[in-house]
Design a protein around this motif. Structure first.
Motif, short mmCIF file in Angstrom:
data_model
loop_
_atom_site.label_atom_id
_atom_site.label_comp_id
_atom_site.label_asym_id
_atom_site.label_seq_id
_atom_site.Cartn_x
_atom_site.Cartn_y
_atom_site.Cartn_z
N ALA A 9 15.16 -42.30 -31.26
CA ALA A 9 13.73 -42.87 -30.16
C ALA A 9 12.79 -42.51 -30.22
O ALA A 9 11.67 -42.20 -30.67
N GLY A 10 13.23 -41.24 -29.27
CA GLY A 10 12.34 -40.12 -29.18
C GLY A 10 11.52 -39.32 -30.17
O GLY A 10 10.88 -39.14 -30.20
N LEU A 11 12.13 -39.65 -31.13
CA LEU A 11 11.86 -38.87 -31.97
C LEU A 11 10.47 -39.35 -32.58
O LEU A 11 9.93 -39.01 -33.69
N PHE A 12 11.52 -41.13 -32.85
CA PHE A 12 9.83 -41.98 -33.09
C PHE A 12 8.94 -41.63 -32.59
O PHE A 12 7.54 -42.18 -32.88
N GLU A 13 8.98 -41.49 -31.45
CA GLU A 13 8.11 -41.21 -30.41
C GLU A 13 7.21 -40.11 -30.56
O GLU A 13 5.98 -40.52 -30.79
N VAL A 14 7.39 -38.99 -31.27
CA VAL A 14 6.66 -38.28 -31.51
C VAL A 14 6.15 -38.02 -32.93
O VAL A 14 4.80 -37.98 -32.66
N TRP A 16 4.70 -41.42 -33.76
CA TRP A 16 3.83 -41.88 -33.01
C TRP A 16 3.23 -41.43 -32.62
O TRP A 16 1.62 -41.81 -32.58
N ALA A 17 3.01 -40.67 -31.84
CA ALA A 17 2.43 -40.01 -30.89
C ALA A 17 1.89 -38.88 -31.86
O ALA A 17 0.04 -39.12 -32.31
N ILE A 18 2.10 -38.20 -32.99
CA ILE A 18 0.85 -37.13 -33.04
C ILE A 18 0.87 -38.46 -35.10
O ILE A 18 -0.61 -37.66 -34.81
N GLY A 19 1.13 -39.10 -34.87
CA GLY A 19 0.16 -40.07 -35.70
C GLY A 19 -0.17 -41.03 -35.42
O GLY A 19 -1.60 -40.52 -36.15
N LEU A 20 -0.97 -40.99 -33.99
CA LEU A 20 -2.12 -41.47 -33.77
C LEU A 20 -3.65 -40.36 -34.22
O LEU A 20 -4.19 -41.31 -33.96
N ALA A 38 6.63 -46.74 -36.87
CA ALA A 38 7.18 -45.39 -35.74
C ALA A 38 7.29 -46.29 -34.01
O ALA A 38 8.27 -46.02 -33.51
N MET A 39 6.33 -46.75 -33.98
CA MET A 39 6.29 -47.47 -32.46
C MET A 39 7.40 -48.41 -32.00
O MET A 39 7.48 -48.50 -31.75
N LEU A 40 7.39 -49.52 -33.73
CA LEU A 40 8.00 -50.42 -33.53
C LEU A 40 9.28 -49.84 -33.26
O LEU A 40 10.17 -50.61 -32.67
N VAL A 41 9.81 -48.72 -34.07
CA VAL A 41 11.54 -48.46 -34.25
C VAL A 41 11.46 -47.94 -32.96
O VAL A 41 13.17 -47.91 -32.58
N GLY A 66 10.06 -37.12 -26.06
CA GLY A 66 8.78 -37.36 -26.96
C GLY A 66 7.41 -36.64 -26.24
O GLY A 66 6.82 -35.88 -27.38
N ALA A 67 7.48 -36.17 -24.61
CA ALA A 67 6.43 -35.48 -25.16
C ALA A 67 6.72 -33.75 -25.29
O ALA A 67 5.51 -33.27 -25.53
N VAL A 68 7.61 -33.61 -24.52
CA VAL A 68 8.56 -32.11 -25.75
C VAL A 68 8.28 -31.26 -27.50
O VAL A 68 7.15 -30.95 -27.53
N GLY A 69 8.77 -32.52 -27.92
CA GLY A 69 8.24 -32.84 -29.00
C GLY A 69 6.62 -33.02 -29.33
O GLY A 69 5.76 -31.61 -30.65
N THR A 70 6.43 -33.67 -29.81
CA THR A 70 3.99 -33.95 -29.32
C THR A 70 3.90 -32.45 -29.25
O THR A 70 2.60 -32.44 -29.73
N ALA A 71 4.57 -32.18 -28.16
CA ALA A 71 3.89 -30.53 -27.20
C ALA A 71 3.77 -30.05 -28.63
O ALA A 71 3.35 -29.05 -28.82
N ILE A 72 5.29 -29.80 -29.29
CA ILE A 72 5.12 -28.56 -29.55
C ILE A 72 5.20 -28.24 -31.57
O ILE A 72 4.15 -27.05 -31.89
N LEU A 73 4.86 -29.92 -31.52
CA LEU A 73 4.28 -30.17 -33.33
C LEU A 73 2.21 -30.11 -33.04
O LEU A 73 2.40 -29.74 -33.40
N GLY A 74 1.94 -30.62 -31.65
CA GLY A 74 0.71 -29.57 -31.28
C GLY A 74 0.05 -28.62 -31.52
O GLY A 74 -0.99 -28.55 -32.20
#
Length: 104
Positions: A9-14, A16-20, A38-41, A66-74
């Motif tokens: 679920a956290g990976l899907f949060e990453v 959708w956050a990147i998808g935004l 991704a948000m719904l999943v 979600g926060a750590v994964g999104t920051a790393i991908l950012g």
């Protein structure tokens, strides 16, 4: 199994956050559809994990992943800052996630 579901679920949060970023304010069709999916999943899997995990723990881990994964991908995808202080803060969040798993 609830922990595996929660991490997914956290990976899907990453996702959708990147998808935004790619939706450009929901003006691009396919990135918008992918992001919404991704948000719904992500929320659906969070709900499943919460059947067996405490709500505070599950939510904290979900947002932390979600926060750590999104920051790393950012850092890798968008050239976000990778300063030592920022990486140290991300490590603290990851440490908190691990700590919640250990004490649960």
């Amino acid at each position: 199994m609830p922990w595996v579901i929660l991490i997914i679920a956290g990976l899907f949060e990453v996702g959708w956050a990147i998808g935004l970023k790619y939706t450009e304010g929901f003006t691009r069709l396919w990135p918008s559809i992918g992001t919404a999916t991704a948000m719904l999943v992500s929320v659906g899997l969070l709900g499943l994990a919460m059947r067996d995990l405490p709500v505070g723990t599950a939510y904290a881990v979900w947002t932390g992943v979600g926060a750590v994964g999104t920051a790393i991908l950012g850092i890798f995808l968008f050239g976000d800052s990778a300063s030592a202080a920022r990486v140290a803060c991300l490590a603290l969040i990851a440490g908190g996630i691990i700590g919640l798993k250990i004490v649960s």
